[in-house]
Motif scaffolding. Structure first.
Motif, mmCIF file in Angstrom:
data_model
loop_
_atom_site.group_PDB
_atom_site.id
_atom_site.type_symbol
_atom_site.label_atom_id
_atom_site.label_comp_id
_atom_site.label_asym_id
_atom_site.label_seq_id
_atom_site.Cartn_x
_atom_site.Cartn_y
_atom_site.Cartn_z
ATOM 1 N N ARG A 1 -20.676 31.833 65.055
ATOM 2 C CA ARG A 1 -21.642 32.653 65.804
ATOM 3 C C ARG A 1 -20.951 33.915 66.294
ATOM 4 O O ARG A 1 -19.780 33.900 66.633
ATOM 5 N N ILE A 2 -21.719 34.985 66.335
ATOM 6 C CA ILE A 2 -21.115 36.309 66.521
ATOM 7 C C ILE A 2 -20.287 36.385 67.809
ATOM 8 O O ILE A 2 -19.220 37.002 67.827
ATOM 9 N N GLN A 3 -20.747 35.699 68.870
ATOM 10 C CA GLN A 3 -19.977 35.781 70.117
ATOM 11 C C GLN A 3 -18.660 35.012 70.020
ATOM 12 O O GLN A 3 -17.766 35.208 70.826
ATOM 13 N N ALA B 1 -16.447 37.886 67.530
ATOM 14 C CA ALA B 1 -16.309 39.299 67.875
ATOM 15 C C ALA B 1 -14.979 39.527 68.591
ATOM 16 O O ALA B 1 -14.557 38.667 69.355
ATOM 17 N N ILE C 1 -28.960 31.467 71.914
ATOM 18 C CA ILE C 1 -29.007 32.404 73.039
ATOM 19 C C ILE C 1 -28.600 33.815 72.631
ATOM 20 O O ILE C 1 -29.126 34.802 73.164
ATOM 21 N N GLU C 2 -27.701 33.968 71.648
ATOM 22 C CA GLU C 2 -27.275 35.313 71.261
ATOM 23 C C GLU C 2 -28.388 36.089 70.559
ATOM 24 O O GLU C 2 -28.300 37.296 70.371
ATOM 25 N N GLU C 3 -29.451 35.385 70.171
ATOM 26 C CA GLU C 3 -30.579 36.074 69.543
ATOM 27 C C GLU C 3 -31.544 36.651 70.567
ATOM 28 O O GLU C 3 -32.394 37.476 70.233
ATOM 29 N N TYR D 1 -22.995 31.719 79.830
ATOM 30 C CA TYR D 1 -21.647 31.402 79.352
ATOM 31 C C TYR D 1 -20.584 31.606 80.436
ATOM 32 O O TYR D 1 -19.403 31.385 80.178
ATOM 33 N N ILE E 1 -24.052 41.629 72.697
ATOM 34 C CA ILE E 1 -23.914 40.193 72.424
ATOM 35 C C ILE E 1 -23.278 39.530 73.650
ATOM 36 O O ILE E 1 -22.639 40.213 74.454
ATOM 37 N N PRO E 2 -23.451 38.205 73.782
ATOM 38 C CA PRO E 2 -22.853 37.538 74.937
ATOM 39 C C PRO E 2 -21.365 37.873 75.018
ATOM 40 O O PRO E 2 -20.654 37.762 74.021
ATOM 41 N N HIS F 1 -15.206 43.277 73.871
ATOM 42 C CA HIS F 1 -15.793 41.932 73.857
ATOM 43 C C HIS F 1 -14.845 40.898 74.412
ATOM 44 O O HIS F 1 -13.633 40.955 74.181
ATOM 45 N N LYS G 1 -14.499 36.814 74.406
ATOM 46 C CA LYS G 1 -15.048 35.600 73.790
ATOM 47 C C LYS G 1 -15.418 34.579 74.858
ATOM 48 O O LYS G 1 -14.607 34.234 75.699
ATOM 49 N N PRO G 2 -16.660 34.079 74.828
ATOM 50 C CA PRO G 2 -17.024 33.054 75.803
ATOM 51 C C PRO G 2 -16.273 31.762 75.509
ATOM 52 O O PRO G 2 -16.133 31.382 74.341
#
Ligand code: SF4
Ligand code: SF4
Ligand code: SF4
Lengths: 330, 488
Positions: A221-223, A226, B50-52, B80, B169-170, B370, B372-373
């Protein structure tokens, strides 16, 4: 000599398609110069009864955006079909149901129930909206919702389809130029049923990112990945990107800022079922020959219904049946 | 009982209509502003990752998709428990400021402005953007188009698309800004500050210098004493992207101030069977119907309410105009709805100043965009100020970050009750003894246009004309009279 008539109408829509048209900026003056704007609620002031008073097919070009979500939408679709020579299904909502088409995963009563029972809703009498309500002073009405989201072509005959959520402004400008050229006898109209204002290949073909057909072992998933590598194909970095199944025309806008294509331009040319094509495309970047393993890796996609039919559900094969073939006959 | 139906042409698309009922004396007994549309986002977003959400909820509104994009991603960050790097926040806010400049410009020049610049009594044919250009000169028309272009350009450069951006994005954003892009955006931002100042000057010269218009603004027709809501930073200054929600009472005293995750302690939504839209109100005051005053939980969330709820503006030029507005209108809070237009221009200037602040921040071109969560997602609330009011997204997820529940309280919805009240009040002032005149149409229209309501964007019309038709019915429902505006 009077100018040919132009109309634009919105039904169950978000307004973004109208904003995209306004974003052609000065080009709007070309529309004004070449057409008599007969009906465009967002821009000017004719009433529906004025449309009713027109001769059949008196409007030369009608751009329709928005899906058919309630009974009024359907009524207007029939009216404008009758009064328009060329009816264009404009944008994703009209053409394939778009994101609100995901509402078709649920019965309409459930959509309403959810909205009227959220945690902040104060609804002790368990009220739901009524098409007819007796208020102390009299009776007031609102239209009934249809059982599901329909596309424009599912309720009336459509001449052209213009994909995109919303269509990119440079494509809108190109279509307007084309129609003006047709009016001046310098060009011919495309065959009925054609997709206009878009390309003939896939978003991948327009995307500058490098593809090495590097096979992947798992979807991510992108998160979780990234920042993505800015040069390489997003799909090949393991993030589901809908580019391979999606029609070109936007210049790969989303991958240009590092986001995956979510498929707003709908099925690429010749693709009958969007989701089926995307599954095949995803399967082809998976590093395995074992069907079971492939399936397992595909299972890593957290929301298959949303991933494969995000914009397309209301027009997918299993919802639309034969009508899904219509716009691919040309 | 007689009935008047004020029919925006959009009624037939399902975007809104007003029914006004008259009593035996021919005075207004009641009015109903109906919204006949529901698309069901709160249900069909369940099951989606959720990222959508920043991409799906964009499609709620194509006029302010940027607001949904930001509220959604902030709710995802919260779910997150991840804090995006500073640069990611700067980029999100920069995109958002550019959007604000575009949106406020559209409203002032094309939609709300004509009422003032051309004048409420001017012939209908002139009360539109073309009339504005005619009155203030061709040059301004070009500037307005330029401002809209610049705003959208920045949204596209950072967000990927002019409508429905895709970048957040998250944990951050997917875009790194290059120095070349930064320079270009800075230039446009400096131009935007000039444009905003120029717009305030035009408002000063044309509107404030004219006693008739000033009287209209400070008069009683468009006055309701309600609570006011707006997002504020740690110094209680107006902020669009981040902070706490502050609510002041009709006397201007702080009533409450809450962090996004506390919104449920403060808000409830009232329902009526005759419309598809709910009516939010302050839970701790209570729902007392469509009425104003301290005992009624009705609140407003607009540019004016944001200024009322805050102690000032965080940028110097906007602050000067903030002070001038309250001086001119007799102190805080301002209850006159037409002052929303003035407040909107002050916000335009703030957004432009903030745009330049952000784009000249040394961190803006950092590649650290970014984070990362790492935590398991659970539940999160995201709040931003949409141009049309405080926007709240609340998500619950399973351990994979798949949505299990969604609650949305969107911009214009906040103002549904106040709009209902303002239109009724305008109607009451203008319909007496069964007499209805052409003026009614314009004045009722002005009442709700001030809010810039975005019910399916019904009033986002290019020349700023809202076609209305008033139909007078007798007791047997027979048509007695039809009065039209903008209708052939
Ligand atoms: S296609 Fe997209 S932009 Fe157009 S109305 Fe539908 S959701 Fe909005
Ligand atoms: S899959 Fe996506 S990132 Fe890869 S080439 Fe296609 S559009 Fe570009
Ligand atoms: S990249 Fe995909 S989602 Fe983005 S605009 Fe193009 S078709 Fe739409």
């Amino acid at each position: 000599m009077s100018k040919p008539k132009f109309a634009m109408y919105w039904s169950g829509s978000c307004g973004g398609c109208e904003i995209a048209v306004i974003n052609i900026h000065e080009k709007i003056l070309d529309v004004d110069a070449n057409f008599d704007i007969a009906f465009w609620p967002v821009a000017m002031d004719a009433k529906v009864k004025d449309v009713e008073a027109l001769e059949d097919e008196e409007i030369l070009l009608c751009l329709w955006n928005g899906s058919i979500r309630n009974e009024e939408n359907e009524h207007m679709a029939h009216l404008l079909r009758k009064k328009s020579k060329l009816l264009v299904s404009f944008g994703s909502c009209a053409t394939e149901g778009c994101v609100p088409g995901l509402g078709n995963l649920f019965p309409v009563a459930e959509l309403i129930d959810t909205a009227y029972t959220t945690l902040t809703t104060d609804n002790p009498d368990n009220i739901r909206p009524q098409t007819v309500t007796q208020v102390p002073e009299g009776e007031i009405t609102i239209p009934a919702m249809k059982d599901r989201v329909h596309t424009l072509a599912q309720v009336v005959d459509v001449d052209y389809f213009m994909p995109g959520c919303p269509p990119e402004s440079h494509q809108i400008a190109a279509v307007i130029d084309l129609v003006i050229e047709v009016l001046q006898g310098k060009a011919e109209l495309p065959p009925k049923g054609a997709v206009i204002g878009a390309g003939h290949s896939t978003v991948c073909e327009e995307c500058p990112r490098q593809r090495n057909v590097k096979a992947i072992k798992a979807f991510r998933r992108i998160q979780d990945v990234a920042p993505l590598d800015p040069e390489l194909c997003i799909l090949e970095q393991g993030v589901p990107c809908n580019g391979p199944a999606t029609r070109s025309g936007c210049k790969a806008r989303c991958p240009s800022v590092g986001a995956q294509c979510i498929g707003c331009y709908g099925p690429a040319e010749g693709v009958v079922d969007y989701g089926a094509r995307l599954v095949t495309a995803f399967a082809s970047v998976i590093d395995s020959r074992d069907p079971e393993e492939i399936e397992q890796i595909l299972d890593g996609i957290p929301d298959p219904a949303g991933q494969f039919y995000r914009f397309n559900l209301a027009d997918s094969l299993f919802q639309a049946g034969a009508s899904a073939f219509k716009k691919n006959e040309v | 009982m007689e009935r008047i139906t004020i029919d925006p042409i959009t009624r037939l698309e399902g975007h809104g209509k007003i029914d006004i009922f008259l009593d035996d004396k021919g005075d207004v007994a009641n009015s109903y502003f109906q919204i006949p549309e529901l698309r069901g986002f709160e249900r069909f977003c369940v099951g989606r990752p959720i990222e959508e959400m920043p991409l799906l909820t964009n499609r709620i509104c194509g006029v302010c998709p940027e607001a949904h994009h930001m509220a959604a991603v902030k709710a995802a960050d919260a779910a997150y428990k991840v804090t995006p790097p500073r640069t990611a926040k700067l980029l999100r806010e920069l995109l958002y400021m550019a959007f604000y400049c575009t949106d406020h410009t559209t409203h002032f020049y094309a939609l709300g402005g004509p009422d003032f610049i051309i004048g409420p009594d001017a012939p209908v044919a002139e009360r539109n953007i073309l009339g504005v250009i005619h009155k203030v000169g061709m040059e301004i028309g070009g500037k307005v188009i330029q401002m809209r272009k610049f705003g959208h350009k920045v949204v596209e450069m950072i967000g990927g698309r002019k409508v429905h951006p895709a970048v957040a994005i998250p944990g951050g954003v997917t875009k790194i800004l290059s120095e070349g892009e930064r320079k270009e955006i800075e230039e446009m931002g400096r131009w935007a500050i000039d444009f905003a100042q120029f717009s305030l000057q035009a408002f000063n010269d044309i509107v404030l210098a004219n006693q008739t218009y000033l009287d209209l603004i400070v008069g009683d027709i468009y006055r309701d004493e309600t609570y006011y809501m707006g997002l504020v930073d740690e110094n209680n200054k107006v902020n669009f992207y981040d902070g706490k929600v502050r609510v002041v009472d009709p006397e201007g005293k702080e009533f409450c101030k809450y962090a996004p995750n506390e919104y449920m302690n403060h808000l409830s939504e009232h329902v009526e069977p005759w419309t598809y839209l709910k009516f939010p109100y302050l839970k701790n005051v209570g729902w007392k119907g469509f009425t104003d005053g301290k005992d009624s939980g009705v609140y407003m969330a607009t540019p004016l309410s944001r200024l009322n709820a805050a102690d000032g503006m965080a940028t110097p030029l906007a602050q000067e105009h903030y002070e001038k507005m309250y001086e001119t209108l007799g102190g805080k809070p301002v209850h006159q709805r037409l002052a929303i237009h003035w407040a909107r221009l002050i916000e335009l200037l703030y957004a432009a100043e903030r745009w330049v602040e952000l784009v000249t921040d040394p961190d803006i071109t950092s590649s650290d965009v970014h984070c990362k969560p790492t935590e398991i997602p659970t539940e999160g609330v995201g709040i931003v100020e949409a141009p049309r009011g405080t926007l709240t997204h609340h998500y619950w997820t399973d351990e994979r970050g798949i949505l299990t529940q969604v609650n949305l309280i969107v911009g214009t919805t906040n103002n549904y009750a106040p709009i209902q009240m303002s239109t009724k009040k305008a109607a009451q002032h203008l319909i007496k003894g069964g007499k209805v005149n052409e003026g009614l149409l314009n004045m009722v229209e002005m009442a709700f246009r001030a809010y810039d309501p975005c019910f399916g964007c019904a009033t986002h019309s290019l020349p700023g004309q809202m076609p209305l038709e008033v139909r007078l019915h007798d007791q047997r429902g027979e048509l007695m009279d039809v009065i039209k505006q903008y209708v052939d």
